[in-house]
Design a protein around this motif. Sequence first.
Motif, short mmCIF file in Angstrom:
data_model
loop_
_atom_site.label_atom_id
_atom_site.label_comp_id
_atom_site.label_asym_id
_atom_site.label_seq_id
_atom_site.Cartn_x
_atom_site.Cartn_y
_atom_site.Cartn_z
N VAL A 149 -8.45 23.72 -12.89
CA VAL A 149 -9.78 23.42 -13.71
C VAL A 149 -9.97 23.96 -15.10
O VAL A 149 -10.21 23.26 -16.16
CB VAL A 149 -11.02 24.16 -12.87
N MET A 150 -9.11 25.07 -15.30
CA MET A 150 -9.26 25.53 -16.78
C MET A 150 -8.26 24.77 -17.56
O MET A 150 -8.38 24.67 -18.78
CB MET A 150 -8.64 26.86 -16.69
N LYS A 153 -10.09 21.72 -18.43
CA LYS A 153 -11.04 21.96 -19.54
C LYS A 153 -10.49 22.26 -20.97
O LYS A 153 -11.26 21.58 -21.93
CB LYS A 153 -11.88 23.28 -18.93
N LYS A 154 -9.59 23.03 -20.83
CA LYS A 154 -8.96 23.32 -22.22
C LYS A 154 -8.00 22.19 -22.91
O LYS A 154 -8.30 21.98 -24.01
CB LYS A 154 -7.98 24.49 -21.97
N SER A 157 -10.03 18.34 -22.41
CA SER A 157 -11.44 18.32 -23.17
C SER A 157 -12.39 17.74 -21.99
O SER A 157 -13.45 16.91 -22.54
CB SER A 157 -11.32 17.60 -24.26
N LEU A 158 -12.18 17.98 -20.76
CA LEU A 158 -13.19 17.15 -19.79
C LEU A 158 -14.12 18.60 -19.61
O LEU A 158 -13.91 19.68 -19.36
CB LEU A 158 -12.43 16.87 -18.30
N ASN A 159 -15.47 18.15 -19.15
CA ASN A 159 -16.53 18.94 -18.83
C ASN A 159 -16.52 19.28 -17.49
O ASN A 159 -16.97 18.49 -16.73
CB ASN A 159 -17.82 18.70 -19.41
N VAL A 160 -15.94 20.55 -17.21
CA VAL A 160 -16.11 21.04 -15.86
C VAL A 160 -17.19 21.87 -15.61
O VAL A 160 -17.38 22.97 -16.07
CB VAL A 160 -14.85 21.61 -15.20
N ALA A 162 -19.65 24.59 -14.40
CA ALA A 162 -19.48 26.28 -14.54
C ALA A 162 -19.19 26.67 -13.20
O ALA A 162 -18.42 27.87 -12.82
CB ALA A 162 -20.50 26.99 -15.20
N ARG A 165 -15.60 26.29 -11.62
CA ARG A 165 -14.78 27.29 -12.38
C ARG A 165 -15.06 28.65 -12.01
O ARG A 165 -14.15 29.26 -11.35
CB ARG A 165 -14.96 27.46 -13.80
#
Length: 251
Positions: A149-150, A153-154, A157-160, A162, A165
């Motif tokens: 997941v991290m 996201k990093k 650049s996909l919005n996971v 919160a 996570r």
Amino acid sequence: MNKPIRMVTIFLLLTVMLLPYTALAQERARVFLDAVKDYEQGHYQAAADGFLSIAQEGIVNGKLYYNIANACFKAGDIGRAVLWYEKAFRLMPNDPDLRFNLEYARTRVKDKAPDLVSLPQMLFFWRYWLGRKTVIFLAAAFGLIFCLVMFVKKHLSLNVPAFVRYGALLFFLLFALTASGNFYFDQNSRQGVVLSESISAKSGLSDPSTELFVLHAGSRVTIEQQRNDFYRIRFGKDKVGWVSKDTIGTI
């Protein structure tokens, strides 16, 4: 040396190297099948001895332990039956047949210790529902999910969300702590089962020592200390005494 000859040589070397392990596996399979046959024919002690000989080679398997316990119970050896049911329960606590047989075997034990719930049991109550391998697997799985997941996201650049996570992180920490707790409890809180028909717990290590209490086969105790060939055991809240080491089986 050309390639075909080289490949044949490697194959033969591997065969020679693996042959002892293949022979060992075949021998274990033979002993296991003989034990199953003995059990089916009602030769329960022989079956227990056969299954036990495999376990004594370092094989850790809940089903094998369960078979040992069943054979011991049928042979009338309540102490070893409870011991191996307890060992199997640590590896597969969700097996309904195992739970039933363990509880039934416990009803055959003469000594009834009071139910004492410790602080670790209250804090890590789920560790008694899940097998140790399951806990480790879940810790690794949630750790991997969190890392993925991290990474997404990093680097993508996909919005996971919160909650995904932090949920993965929370469950990773929960099961990682549980696995660590299991290891700690196993190393520092040794549990045992009385194997002999009856044992006399005494105030000291010598025969003239005062007899403090008597326990019978299948009673579960906490092993607090070992000195030479003796264990200091605790039964219930306040019964503490020394017994011969060979009268106790460690879970």
